[in-house]
Structures are given as C-alpha cells and as structure tokens.
Design an enzyme around this catalytic site. Structure first.
Site, PDB file in Angstrom:
ATOM      1  N   GLY A 178       0.798  -1.219   0.000  1.00  0.00           N
ATOM      2  CA  GLY A 178       0.000   0.000   0.000  1.00  0.00           C
ATOM      3  C   GLY A 178       0.833   1.273   0.000  1.00  0.00           C
ATOM      4  O   GLY A 178       2.068   1.259   0.040  1.00  0.00           O
ATOM      5  N   ALA A 226       3.179   2.130   3.245  1.00  0.00           N
ATOM      6  CA  ALA A 226       4.433   1.387   3.249  1.00  0.00           C
ATOM      7  C   ALA A 226       5.397   1.927   2.201  1.00  0.00           C
ATOM      8  O   ALA A 226       6.611   2.038   2.444  1.00  0.00           O
ATOM      9  CB  ALA A 226       4.161  -0.099   2.999  1.00  0.00           C
ATOM     10  N   GLU A 281      -3.251  23.096   5.575  1.00  0.00           N
ATOM     11  CA  GLU A 281      -2.632  22.348   4.488  1.00  0.00           C
ATOM     12  C   GLU A 281      -3.001  23.000   3.161  1.00  0.00           C
ATOM     13  O   GLU A 281      -4.165  23.326   2.924  1.00  0.00           O
ATOM     14  CB  GLU A 281      -3.100  20.896   4.495  1.00  0.00           C
ATOM     15  CG  GLU A 281      -2.666  20.103   5.716  1.00  0.00           C
ATOM     16  CD  GLU A 281      -3.109  18.658   5.631  1.00  0.00           C
ATOM     17  OE1 GLU A 281      -2.289  17.814   5.238  1.00  0.00           O
ATOM     18  OE2 GLU A 281      -4.279  18.381   5.938  1.00  0.00           O
ATOM     19  N   HIS A 333      -4.487  14.319  15.746  1.00  0.00           N
ATOM     20  CA  HIS A 333      -3.199  15.008  15.847  1.00  0.00           C
ATOM     21  C   HIS A 333      -3.219  16.200  16.809  1.00  0.00           C
ATOM     22  O   HIS A 333      -2.418  16.274  17.737  1.00  0.00           O
ATOM     23  CB  HIS A 333      -2.755  15.486  14.465  1.00  0.00           C
ATOM     24  CG  HIS A 333      -2.495  14.398  13.486  1.00  0.00           C
ATOM     25  ND1 HIS A 333      -1.736  13.282  13.779  1.00  0.00           N
ATOM     26  CD2 HIS A 333      -2.894  14.244  12.202  1.00  0.00           C
ATOM     27  CE1 HIS A 333      -1.674  12.498  12.716  1.00  0.00           C
ATOM     28  NE2 HIS A 333      -2.367  13.052  11.756  1.00  0.00           N
TER      29      HIS A 333
END
Length: 483
Positions: free
Chosen positions: A24, A27, A224, A248
């Site tokens: 995925g 990773a 962002e 977060h």
C-alpha cells in the site's frame, strides 16, 4: 542486549518486523524508506528481518517485494538504494501472504525469519491497513499464533466516535495487552514536538509563566495547502475534524498543557497527558467553525450534497488550575493558503499607559507571542516590543529566533515514522496514545458529532471562511503572519 550505534542512540534487540499492507501507499511512502534510513543510521538491530504481507490477491514473491522496496526508497527515501548498504538491507526482506482464512504463508515466513536470526527475537506488527481491516487483521494474528509476546503498531483513525473507538479497543485487547499496543501519530515523532518538553520543563525562563496568569490564549494551527488529492472515499467518511483535530491536534494540546511529569518515562508522560484530556470541557458546537472549500463537491466520489468539512476550527477550554479561563484555538483544513505546523502562545500584555497612544498604535497588536513552528526541523520565535530608533517613543515588533536546522547537524535526525517505529521496537510508549485517552477525546467530541454546525464555503488558497475571525476574537490568528 541492545547496544548504542555510532549515532549515540539505543538500538533494539533482534527483531522480526511484519508490515501488513506492505503493497500500500503508506508502506511505499513512509515505512520502507524509513526502515532503510534506520538501517543506514545503525539504529536497527544487529539481526533483523522485514516481512511484507498482504492478501493473497495482491501478494508478491520475495524478489518482487525487494523490487517494490527499491522503487519506494528510490522515490521517497532520503538516500538512494545502492551499494553495500542497500544489498545488506535488501537481503533481509521477504514476503508472506495472509488472508483471514489462510495465514499459512505469513506464518511460514515469520518462523523462517526467526530461525534465521536465532534465539528469541522480538516480533513487531505494523498494521498499515485501511481502518475497516484493522480488527480482522488483529484477529487473524491472534488465531495464527503470531500475537504471542508481540507488539503491534496501529494506524489512525482510532475509531470515528466513542462507540467505534471502544469496539476497536476491545477487538485489539482481545489479542494484545495494552502494554503491547502502539497507536501511532507521526506528529508526535517529530523532533520539534519533543523539543516542546525541553522548552517547557528545562528552562526557568519559561516554566514559571506557562499558565493562565501569564498566557492569554493558545493556538494550534495546521493548515494544508493541498486538497483531498483524490481520496474522496476516505475523506467523505472522516472529514478534517476526525482526521486531524482528534488524532493530531488534541495530542499536541496534551503536550502543551500537561503538568510536569515526575520522569520522562512512558507511564508518567501518558498519565499527565490523560489528565489534560480528562479536564477538557465537552466541545460547544457554537464555538466550532466547519468549512468546505469551493469545488469539493465536484471531486470524483464526493456526494454532490456533501456536508463533510474540509476545514475545522474550534475553541476548547481546560478546566483545571493551570489553564482555567485560557481558550485554546485549534484549526486545520485542506486547500488553504499555506501548509504550516504552528503553535502560538499569546502572553498577557502589561499596562501600557506609560507609553503614548501613538507609540502603542505603531505595533501590530500581536506582540508578546511565543511561536513554535514544529514542521521538521522547526523553529522557536519569541516576539516582543522594542523602541524604534529616533527621538520619539515609538514601539515596534522584534523577534528572536531559534532555528533547529541552523543549530544542529541533521545527519542523524529521524522523521516521525522512523522515530516511532524505533520506539515501538524498544517498547517505549511515551509518544503513543493509550486506549483511555482515545476514548476520552471522543467523549469530548460527542456534542459536536451529534449537532455539527453547517459547513461554510471558502475559496481554495484562502485562510478559510470569515467566521474564523469571529471565533478567535478578541485575539487574532497568528497565520497569516504579519507582513
């Protein structure tokens, strides 16, 4: 036993590391490049094996997995996969497919890795799988006998509300004891977040004023610039509040607001952070702004009538002796003007009657701030007033800046995932979230989830809807910065 490498940090005992979801995106972008960097830095054990795993339908053989890892490191790693160091790392990579009804290939791969290492190596599972697959993978590991004495890294989101968080925790605890569960938040692996603890508790200049008597408000701001980047399936079911604020920003708030721990071990740190979470007042939906950037509903896979927020901003209060009456403002969103990671502490102003009105008006109204930019490697800026040169008493803003990159070599600096994977192998839960803390945060969030205000439109590339200014009054957002 673990021995220190040339970089001076600890290394774990021998380990087998299993990456579920090894084919995925996570990773490919983070885990494989991060493990290679740990190997190059001398921070992996002397003997280790890394086993990739995925359902049989997308499984790879060993050679294909090594080629996949090479491509991932070449594209996303900080150093190129070449030479003796890459060949050594590559030789430790194998693959074992696993389906709930047939985990046999993974079992065989783990047992072979353990035999190759010898002794009793540690076993670490990293579940880089979609949220809906987490519980089933955990059950499979338990049924396959791969959870005994093993540790497990669990990716966010840790539920989407209190009920789902409790169900997920129950499913995990059926197989893994809480002492072996590592809920990963890569924000907490940043060097600059660790530096918050040093800044707060190691400096007599700041520790005595880190309270409601001296601090007027706190901002935790993570805008962002990117939009959802085609992840409509994930984002429509999550939204910015669940994806960023609960996971977060609440965790950062815990570090900013905690009491001094007795020691810097995991139990002390997590206990103090959980006390902050217990002191949080439930969210008031009237003090929340939910925004949605124009064009979001036109994204492929998004409901044309979607009420999912791409921006969330809110006011929180902590009902304890240190912070009573001090508002905490949290904001994060997509398609905003910049991508930043900023914590701002606004200090109370002294009486300024001794200065002429003209002197005070020359300042921009947001002096007396401590600004922590925790975007690696990070900076810390103190903003204060000084006299402008000249015959008149006129005040102007000045800054003192500590630049992490300019002060220390970055040769051995670790990215968030790298630091946290290393900590998990070492068994150090200091920077990981526990089940009780997660469930408490969903309790705090419940009023908002039950009665969310409607989303407000904002232009991509802006700083969000105009109501954000009303939310923070009488204060001002640090971002955008003053020109």
């Amino acid at each position: 036993m673990a021995t220190p490498p040339s970089s001076g940090g600890p290394t774990p005992d021998d380990h087998v590391i299993v990456i579920s979801g090894a084919t995925g995106d996570l990773a490919r972008r983070k885990l494989l490049p991060g493990l290679y960097h740990l190997a190059r830095a001398g921070l992996l054990p002397g003997h280790y094996r890394i086993i990739g795993s995925a359902p049989a339908a997308v499984a790879l053989n060993d050679d294909a997995f090594r080629a996949h890892a090479h491509e991932a490191v070449a594209e996303f790693g900080r150093t190129k996969p070449e030479g003796r160091e890459w060949r050594e790392f590559e030789s430790r990579l194998t693959f074992g497919a696993a389906d709930p009804e047939d985990p046999g290939p993974l079992i065989a791969a783990v047992r072979e890795a353990e035999r190759a290492i010898g002794g009793t190596p540690g076993l670490l599972h990293h579940l880089a799988v979609p949220p809906q697959a987490c519980a089933s993978v955990v059950r499979m590991l338990g049924a396959a006998g791969l959870a005994q004495d093993a540790r497990v890294i669990v990716e966010k989101p840790f539920g989407t509300d209190l009920a789902s968080a409790r169900a997920l925790n129950q499913a995990i605890h059926t197989v893994f004891d809480e002492s072996r569960v590592f809920r990963i938040d890569h924000f907490l692996g940043k060097e600059s977040v660790d530096n918050i603890l040093a800044l707060r508790f190691a400096n007599g200049l700041l520790e005595p004023v880190w309270n409601r008597d001296h601090i007027s408000h706190v901002q935790i701001d993570v805008p962002e610039h990117i939009d959802i980047q085609g992840r409509a399936h994930f984002f429509e079911g999550t939204g910015t509040f669940r994806d960023m604020i609960v996971t977060h920003l609440f965790q950062l708030l815990g570090f900013i607001a905690m009491e001094p721990p007795a020691t810097l071990d995991a139990n002390s740190l997590r206990a103090e952070k959980d006390k902050v979470f217990q002191s949080l007042r439930p969210l008031d939906p009237a003090r929340v702004v939910r925004g949605q950037y124009a064009g979001y509903r036109d994204e492929p896979g998004v409901d044309p009538a979607s009420d999912t927020e791409t921006l969330a901003a809110l006011r929180l209060e902590i009902d304890n002796w240190r912070w009573a009456g001090v508002p905490f403002y949290l904001r994060s969103g997509k398609a905003l003007a910049e991508s930043r990671h900023v914590i701002t502490l606004g200090f109370r102003e002294p009486p300024l009657r001794m200065f002429p009105l003209a002197a005070r008006e020359s300042a921009d109204g947001r002096h007396n701030e401590l600004v922590i930019d925790f975007d690696d490697p990070g900076t810390i800026t103190a903003r204060f007033l000084v006299k402008q040169p000249g015959p008149d008493m006129r005040l102007t803003q000045a800054e003192m800046v500590f630049d992490y990159a300019g002060s220390f070599t970055q040769d051995h600096a670790l990215e968030g995932y790298e630091r946290l994977i290393l900590d998990a192998m070492l068994g150090d839960q200091s920077l990981f979230t526990d089940a009780a803390g997660i469930e408490r945060l969903w309790e705090v969030a419940a009023p908002l989830l039950q009665s969310p205000p409607p989303v407000e439109p904002y232009a991509p590339g802006s700083w969000g809807p105009d109501s954000l200014r009303h939310l923070i009054r009488p204060h001002r957002w640090h971002l955008p910065e003053a020109s």
